[in-house]
Design an enzyme around this catalytic site. Structure first.
Site, PDB file in Angstrom:
ATOM      1  N   GLY A  52       1.062  -1.096  -0.050  1.00 21.87           N
ATOM      2  CA  GLY A  52       0.078  -0.064   0.168  1.00 21.87           C
ATOM      3  C   GLY A  52       0.759   1.325   0.427  1.00 21.87           C
ATOM      4  N   CYS A  53       0.111   2.152   0.693  1.00 16.54           N
ATOM      5  CA  CYS A  53       0.862   3.586   0.542  1.00 16.54           C
ATOM      6  C   CYS A  53       2.521   3.432   1.507  1.00 16.54           C
ATOM      7  CB  CYS A  53       0.300   4.735   0.948  1.00 16.54           C
ATOM      8  SG  CYS A  53       1.068   5.514   1.652  1.00 16.54           S
TER       9      CYS A  53
END
Length: 227
Positions: A52-53
């Site tokens: 993810g981020c």
């Protein structure tokens, strides 16, 4: 991070950028110790994690004893497309990723994997994490040598049998390609922006879960300007 999601988070909204429905924070799940431990020898090693981020991935690993470098960047595509604007648009083969340098005499690769599956990423989500959606936010392990690859495969198989999650594990093991560091403002992002809405909503809980679950490897200070 998905630009719309970041704006929503900064405004203290808890809506999915895609569906517009309320989203709960990702739950930490304490994974078991790996049955196969990594035999890595002496000297610093590197590994790449996508989950993810990259702000949160970097923040978690920067608090782990034995980690000597954490760099946010892009992995899976070519140099020309390794920019935030292109990667976040979803038109490249890159994933937001973090290159971790560590001392296996202090923290082994299998222990980093345990942390990753416990607090960094939900391994059952395909091409998304939290509010961020797209293949650029996929959950992936990128081993940098044969031992890491064998340990990663064995651990995913172990976790799949353990049934800790209600859905199948979809975390990928990807072959190593070039890793391109992200723009300077993405490095040390949580350290430099602790009150950013996205950080407070999605990433601070991951760091807190690391401290609660694994106090023995917890390092209070951020590993600043690493790598």
């Amino acid at each position: 991070m998905h630009k719309l999601a970041a704006l929503l988070a900064a405004a203290s909204l808890t809506l999915s950028a895609c569906s517009g429905t309320a989203m709960a924070a990702e739950e930490a799940v304490k994974a078991p110790a790996a049955a196969r431990t990594a035999a890595e020898g002496k000297g610093l090693k590197t590994a790449i994690f996508a989950g993810g981020c990259f702000w949160g991935v970097e923040a978690v690993f920067s608090h782990v004893k034995g980690v000597t470098g954490v760099v946010s960047g892009y992995h899976g595509g070519d140099r020309r497309s390794a920019t935030y604007d292109l990667v976040s648009s979803g038109v490249t083969d890159h994933a937001e990723a973090v290159k971790v340098t560590y001392d296996p005499a202090v923290i082994r690769y299998d222990q980093l994997l345990r942390i990753y599956f416990s607090v960094v990423a939900d391994p059952t989500l395909k091409n998304r994490q939290g509010p961020d959606v797209g293949a650029q936010y996929r959950s992936a392990l990128v081993p940098t040598n044969a031992e890491q690859s064998a340990v990663a495969k064995a651990y995913i198989a172990q976790l799949s049998k353990a049934g800790l999650w209600p859905r199948p594990i979809v975390t990928r093991i990807e072959p190593m390609k070039a890793f391109y560091p992200a723009e300077a403002y993405h490095q040390d992002f949580m350290l430099n922006n602790p009150r950013h809405g996205y950080i407070v909503r999605w990433d601070a809980p991951k760091v807190a879960a690391l401290k609660a679950m694994y106090p023995g490897v917890w390092r209070a200070a951020f590993l600043k300007d690493a790598g």
